[in-house]
Design an enzyme around this catalytic site. Structure first.
Site, PDB file in Angstrom:
ATOM      1  N   ASP A 101      36.502  39.647  36.528  1.00  0.00           N
ATOM      2  CA  ASP A 101      37.631  38.988  35.890  1.00  0.00           C
ATOM      3  C   ASP A 101      37.512  37.465  36.059  1.00  0.00           C
ATOM      4  O   ASP A 101      36.782  36.972  36.912  1.00  0.00           O
ATOM      5  CB  ASP A 101      38.925  39.488  36.522  1.00  0.00           C
ATOM      6  CG  ASP A 101      40.117  39.391  35.592  1.00  0.00           C
ATOM      7  OD1 ASP A 101      39.993  38.773  34.521  1.00  0.00           O
ATOM      8  OD2 ASP A 101      41.188  39.941  35.936  1.00  0.00           O
ATOM      9  N   GLU A 161      37.306  31.300  33.731  1.00  0.00           N
ATOM     10  CA  GLU A 161      37.568  30.373  32.630  1.00  0.00           C
ATOM     11  C   GLU A 161      38.117  29.026  33.109  1.00  0.00           C
ATOM     12  O   GLU A 161      37.761  27.984  32.559  1.00  0.00           O
ATOM     13  CB  GLU A 161      38.581  30.982  31.638  1.00  0.00           C
ATOM     14  CG  GLU A 161      38.170  32.314  31.064  1.00  0.00           C
ATOM     15  CD  GLU A 161      38.770  33.490  31.824  1.00  0.00           C
ATOM     16  OE1 GLU A 161      38.515  34.638  31.430  1.00  0.00           O
ATOM     17  OE2 GLU A 161      39.508  33.242  32.823  1.00  0.00           O
ATOM     18  N   ASP A 168      44.074  39.694  28.241  1.00  0.00           N
ATOM     19  CA  ASP A 168      45.482  40.048  28.439  1.00  0.00           C
ATOM     20  C   ASP A 168      46.254  40.021  27.128  1.00  0.00           C
ATOM     21  O   ASP A 168      46.579  38.953  26.589  1.00  0.00           O
ATOM     22  CB  ASP A 168      46.121  39.084  29.435  1.00  0.00           C
ATOM     23  CG  ASP A 168      45.469  39.146  30.805  1.00  0.00           C
ATOM     24  OD1 ASP A 168      44.696  40.091  31.043  1.00  0.00           O
ATOM     25  OD2 ASP A 168      45.730  38.254  31.630  1.00  0.00           O
TER      26      ASP A 168
END
Length: 760
Positions: free
Chosen positions: A415, A418, A481
């Protein structure tokens, strides 16, 4: 970035300099270098006191031409740079005919007339694909002394642009401003987790801007007939990639930047997670797993999300002893039930983690210019960042993961990656602006290569959120998400199709949506869509995604489509192999399969799963769905109903069906075993033959989980009212000629040829 104020003027404080002509040219038979002043040269005096652009042109691979424009060549290049495993030298040839100089590579030609005003013309197949004209090559400075190199390539009438990563904005990018800049923005904004400076068009070519930092695109949004791309740098490099088909463009692009690894076949099955902030322990996990089994829903992978570790200590890679006192025993018990195990990780180290002190002491964490560790309190209090440019830090990080693999973990959900700061100093001296996007590549590469080392070739698998160009080599990626409603379901698909047109072969999404709790209708429709994707995971944020929480019909729908996906496993594995060897994605935008059908150009609510199954997910409460059927007679794989295109169709479906159409003249293999994604697929294989026209023929390869050497091959040909089937398979096989409920013709082991009536 927009530089102009309308067509005639520049924005305040900005000054543009464009190549105007070729003042000189150097050739060596394989390359050519053009020297381009930014003003017309009428005499010797005009050569003084002005910039001269150096434009290098070469071919790194057949059908690909590179252009590098440089203003000041003495600037420091600190990296990083995209690795281009498919780049070589000597693929092009240069020839001169009078004032015209051409660089040819395959069918692609770059043509320059040295006596004419500046223009780089790219042509193939007897027509011009695109060109860089009067404002197509140059640089812009502003009042703050920032220096931007830019390129502009012309768009033809009706030319449409696709790609640029996993973007949730409109599928066709014309009219959009796009910044290639990693961000954690969800699926409902212009920000993207997976930014790729590559686009292709419906005119037979693609363009890859070879710059890992921020690339700003104006896609017909500043100069409406141009795609403009710019970088804050002293040079700009891009590659024009000829097709002519979209598939061929992707083949050449992924050959240049890297092809996807082939994920293990067990990953094709259903994944279930604990969800994000929900309460769970081993008893909860056991209840979920047994609940799926009791309801006849086979489960392949169980994923532990963030709170398998203690709060405030992400990541320390240590099981929370309060909820998982015996992690090795628990994992062994789950594996005894046939499950693979995935755990959530990220590249951040919270200050409370025991690894923070260790990483700071040993120099494994990213630092500021003053030598202090970079930290902030978003996501995790006092969070620091692992410096993957340091080989020692990379080994330190993967060493912690290695322990988890030895405990029984099979793969990782990588995950984040970024929100990478630009006010830092990297171990290898990398440029922070260029590293912002590139960091995710180093992160996922480190984890993937560890898995390949520990588990072996063909067993490595990630579930990654962020990526950039080249990241397709480390599958699988999921869509990030999203909310839990139909609009979010549609925007997720739009992003996945865009990513597929950016070189990524495999893609997944959170079934049911991540944020919020879906209605039973949304959940059931998302289950259909999710289990007709390359990889399928039930996941949420604050609520569980076990099907029984959404009603008994949700249980039935989940069971039916999981069993269907298991039966489709040999078909899906074949599509996965194609993605691995050609770069063509498993989930294919309609324009990829039907580039000559104008109606397919903008379709983003349907797709081809592999080459033969059209999927149109349902995005409405009442089951109404509109979709486009290309030419030919298509057969609903679930009902046997046929529809002949080209035409638009409006239907209403219950929760047990949707438009899942088999292509005309297709042969779709179905495994006999519907309980597992991996089985002896060729043993008892069922071949469904759909709307075979007279003289049509197809060769079908049924892959084997044991490797390509164990594949079975079937050749199906129609001659008049008969089907002729030949095979090299030693196993029994079956033939179904009419829809899912039609008669079945069974053939015992050793049957190598068969001729059966086929009235058509």
């Amino acid at each position: 970035m927009k530089f102009t104020d309308g067509h005639w003027q520049m924005r305040p404080g900005r000054t543009a300099h464009y190549a105007t002509q070729v003042a000189d040219i150097r050739e060596d038979g394989r390359r050519m270098t053009l020297y381009a002043p930014v003003r017309r040269i009428a005499g010797r005096g005009d050569t003084l006191n002005g910039p001269l652009l150096t434009v290098e042109c070469w071919s790194p691979a057949e059908g690909v031409i590179g252009v590098r424009t440089t203003h000041h060549a003495g600037s420091v290049r600190r990296g990083p740079d995209f690795a281009l495993p498919g780049a070589g030298e000597g693929s092009g040839t240069v020839r001169r005919d009078g004032t015209v100089v051409e660089l040819r590579s395959g069918e692609l030609t770059l043509r320059v007339d040295t006596a004419a005003p500046w223009q780089l013309e790219f042509a193939a197949g007897g027509r011009v694909l695109t060109s860089a004209g009067a404002r197509g090559t140059g640089f812009v400075t502003d009042a703050d002394d920032r220096h931007h190199m830019l390129g502009q390539l012309a768009l033809g009438v009706g030319e449409l642009v696709y790609g640029l990563g996993e973007r949730f904005t409109p599928f066709v990018k014309n009219g959009q401003s796009v910044d290639i800049w990693q961000a954690d923005g969800g699926t409902s904004s212009e920000q993207a987790y997976k930014n790729v400076p590559f686009h292709l068009t419906n005119r037979g070519y693609g363009v890859f801007v070879n710059h890992p930092g921020q690339v700003s695109y104006e896609v017909g949004s500043e100069s409406v007939g141009q795609v403009q791309f710019s970088v804050e740098d002293q040079s700009l490099e891009y590659f024009v990639i000829h097709g002519p088909t979209p598939k061929r463009i992707l083949e050449r692009y992924t050959a240049l930047t890297g092809r996807p690894a082939l994920p293990p076949a067990w990953a094709l099955g259903l994944w279930l997670t604990t969800s994000f902030t929900t309460d769970y322990d081993e008893a909860t996990v056991g209840r979920f797993v047994s609940g799926m089994a009791e309801r006849g829903i086979p489960l392949s992978v169980f994923h532990f999300d963030c709170f398998w570790m203690r709060e405030y200590q992400w990541s320390d890679f240590t099981w929370d002893p309060r909820t998982f006192p015996d992690p090795e025993g628990m994992l062994a018990r789950l594996r005894q039930q046939g499950l693979r195990i995935c755990v959530w990780i990220n590249p951040y180290i919270a200050q409370k983690s025991a690894l923070f002190e260790e990483g700071m002491r040993e120099g494994h964490l990213v630092r500021r210019a003053d030598g202090s560790v970079w930290q902030w309190d978003l996501w995790q209090p006092g969070m620091a960042l692992v410096d993957f440019t340091s080989p020692a830090a990379r080994d330190w990080y993967t060493g912690k993961l290695r322990t988890l693999l030895h405990q029984g973990v099979d793969c990782f959900k990588t995950d984040f990656g970024e929100r990478i700061p630009t006010d830092v100093v990297w171990h290898d001296g990398s440029d922070p602006e260029r590293m912002h996007n590139y960091y995710t590549h180093l992160y996922n590469q480190a984890v993937f290569e560890l898995l390949r080392e520990e588990r072996g070739e063909g067993e490595a698998l990630l579930f990654a959120r962020s990526a950039t160009a080249g990241g397709q080599q480390y599958p699988v990626h999921w869509g990030g998400d999203c909310e839990s409603h139909f609009n979010a379901m549609a925007e997720s698909l739009r992003g996945g199709l865009s990513l597929g047109l950016s070189g990524f072969g495999f893609w997944s999404h959170d079934i049911g949506g991540f944020e919020g709790t879906p209605t039973p209708a949304v959940f059931k429709r998302w289950v259909q869509f999710g289990l007709l994707s390359s990889h399928s995971r039930l996941h949420g944020s604050k609520s569980y995604r076990v099907p029984w929480d959404y009603g008994e019909e949700a249980v039935a729908v989940t069971r039916e489509f999981t069993l269907l996906k298991h039966r489709l496993a040999p078909y899906l594995q074949r599509a996965a192999q194609q993605a691995h060897t050609t770069g063509v994605p498993v989930m294919r935008a309609m324009v990829l399969e039907f580039p000559d059908d104008p109606a397919a150009a903008a379709l983003d609510r349907q797709y081809l799963l592999g080459e033969d199954l059209l999927v149109a997910p349902v995005f409405t409460d009442d089951g109404t769905v509109e979709y486009y059927v290309p030419a030919g007679t298509w057969t609903n794989f679930l009902t046997g109903d046929q529809v002949t295109g080209p035409r638009w169709v409006r239907e209403r479906h219950g929760f047990h069906t949707l438009p899942l159409l088999a292509r005309p003249d297709s042969v779709v293999p179905l495994a006999a075993d519907d309980q597992h994604p991996v089985s002896a697929w060729a043993d008892g294989i069922e071949l469904r033959v759909h709307a075979f026209a007279d003289a049509a023929e197809r060769t079908l390869v049924v892959p084997s989980p044991d490797g390509p050497g164990q594949s079975a091959r079937f050749h199906v040909r129609r001659q008049g009212g008969r089907l002729h089937i030949g095979t090299d398979s030693p196993h029994p096989w079956r033939l179904r000629l009419r829809g899912p409920d039609g008669p079945v013709l069974s053939h015992p082991a050793g049957t190598r040829e068969a001729v059966v009536p086929y009235p058509g």
